[in-house]
Design a protein around this motif. Structure first.
Motif, PDB file in Angstrom:
ATOM      1  N   ILE A 114       0.704  -1.058   0.041  1.00 33.79           N
ATOM      2  CA  ILE A 114       0.023  -0.220   0.042  1.00 33.79           C
ATOM      3  C   ILE A 114       0.926   1.271   0.111  1.00 33.79           C
ATOM      4  O   ILE A 114       0.599   2.197  -0.770  1.00 33.79           O
ATOM      5  CB  ILE A 114      -1.001   0.108   1.346  1.00 33.79           C
ATOM      6  CG1 ILE A 114      -1.930  -1.265   0.925  1.00 33.79           C
ATOM      7  CG2 ILE A 114      -1.668   1.243   1.235  1.00 33.79           C
ATOM      8  CD1 ILE A 114      -2.768  -1.431   2.292  1.00 33.79           C
ATOM      9  N   SER A 118       0.799   4.089  -2.942  1.00 31.65           N
ATOM     10  CA  SER A 118       0.313   5.307  -2.692  1.00 31.65           C
ATOM     11  C   SER A 118       1.455   6.413  -2.751  1.00 31.65           C
ATOM     12  O   SER A 118       1.053   7.477  -3.560  1.00 31.65           O
ATOM     13  CB  SER A 118      -0.070   5.272  -1.156  1.00 31.65           C
ATOM     14  OG  SER A 118      -1.083   4.538  -0.665  1.00 31.65           O
ATOM     15  N   SER A 119       2.684   6.127  -2.403  1.00 28.91           N
ATOM     16  CA  SER A 119       3.812   6.858  -2.806  1.00 28.91           C
ATOM     17  C   SER A 119       3.999   7.067  -4.373  1.00 28.91           C
ATOM     18  O   SER A 119       4.324   8.032  -4.947  1.00 28.91           O
ATOM     19  CB  SER A 119       4.990   6.514  -2.085  1.00 28.91           C
ATOM     20  OG  SER A 119       5.418   5.202  -2.459  1.00 28.91           O
ATOM     21  N   THR A 147       0.927  14.107   3.572  1.00 31.49           N
ATOM     22  CA  THR A 147       0.656  12.980   2.778  1.00 31.49           C
ATOM     23  C   THR A 147       1.416  11.789   3.330  1.00 31.49           C
ATOM     24  O   THR A 147       0.762  10.591   3.257  1.00 31.49           O
ATOM     25  CB  THR A 147       1.073  13.104   1.056  1.00 31.49           C
ATOM     26  OG1 THR A 147       0.284  14.326   0.949  1.00 31.49           O
ATOM     27  CG2 THR A 147       0.871  12.207   0.445  1.00 31.49           C
ATOM     28  N   ILE A 151      -0.289   8.388   4.442  1.00 28.43           N
ATOM     29  CA  ILE A 151      -0.350   7.045   3.583  1.00 28.43           C
ATOM     30  C   ILE A 151       0.139   5.827   4.601  1.00 28.43           C
ATOM     31  O   ILE A 151      -0.487   4.834   4.782  1.00 28.43           O
ATOM     32  CB  ILE A 151       0.859   7.309   2.700  1.00 28.43           C
ATOM     33  CG1 ILE A 151       0.502   7.892   1.527  1.00 28.43           C
ATOM     34  CG2 ILE A 151       1.453   5.754   2.216  1.00 28.43           C
ATOM     35  CD1 ILE A 151       1.707   8.161   0.453  1.00 28.43           C
TER      36      ILE A 151
END
Length: 238
Positions: A114, A118-119, A147, A151
């Motif tokens: 994940i 996400s990054s 962010t 995450i």
């Protein structure tokens, strides 16, 4: 026919959506088809190198390396490496999915997958440079920190909600080894050479089912069978 539709339901839903759109508004349908053509051409250009990359990962990167650096026990190191892969990678986000799938198959944790996805989507280095140029360094820095925190929180939450079995429910079967107790003499070669697959118990080799169930690729398992001098390691199916 029903089985074909079930296996390709996303494709059939897309086709049906286009038909409805063409019936409702021909111009919108043509515009949507034109946009789809653009993305299709982009995918043809990008995906072949991605498939080569995942083939190299599957063939040359040992499962133990993936598990140590991206598995459940990788800790902070795994998270840092996951952020690095996602933020330094090139290409659109859909290119990340096959890469993450092969990493997951070879032992990476849900949490780190994940983080990579996400990054890859929102903290790429080229994007940060442009963001700083147009929005200012302070804005970019604060947004980047927020962010990253989001995450990490999302990865923790999704880790508790999603199991690897849920993601790989439609994947191919993998060969899982078994050890014939009547043949095994307890030499310990399997546990010494492949500790991620085998361990010793009561003087006999045993399978680490928790760590290899649908995690270890077939080629690596086949290779591990060669370590047994009496060929006590046999094949089963997961």
């Amino acid at each position: 026919m029903n089985s074909v539709i079930k296996k390709n339901k996303i494709l059939f839903i897309a086709i049906l959506s286009y038909l409805i759109l063409f019936i409702y508004n021909m111009d919108l349908g043509v515009n949507a088809l034109s946009q789809s053509k653009y993305f299709f051409i982009e995918m043809i250009q990008i995906m072949p190198p991605i498939f080569i990359l995942i083939s190299l990962i599957q063939t040359w990167v040992p499962t133990k390396v993936i598990m140590n650096n991206f598995g459940d026990g990788s800790g902070v190191k795994g998270k840092v490496l996951s952020f690095a892969i996602g933020s330094l990678s090139a290409g659109p986000i859909y290119a990340a999915f096959p890469v993450c799938k092969i990493l997951l198959n070879k032992g990476a944790s849900i949490e780190n997958i994940i983080i990579i996805l996400s990054s890859w989507a929102v903290v790429k280095v080229p994007m940060l440079i442009n963001e700083a140029k147009f929005m200012g360094i302070k804005y970019m820095g604060i947004r980047w920190i927020c962010t990253i925190i989001a995450i990490l929180l999302m990865a923790k939450i999704m880790k508790s909600w999603i199991r690897k079995e849920d993601i790989k429910s439609n994947s191919i079967e993998y060969t899982i080894p078994m050890i014939d107790d009547l043949i095994c003499i307890g030499c310990g070669n399997c546990a010494r050479l492949y500790p991620e697959l085998y361990s010793m118990k009561d003087g006999k080799g045993v399978i680490n089912i928790e760590s290899i169930d649908k995690e270890i690729l077939e080629k690596e398992i086949e290779k591990s069978k060669e370590c047994c001098p009496l060929n006590a390691i046999k094949n089963t199916r997961s």
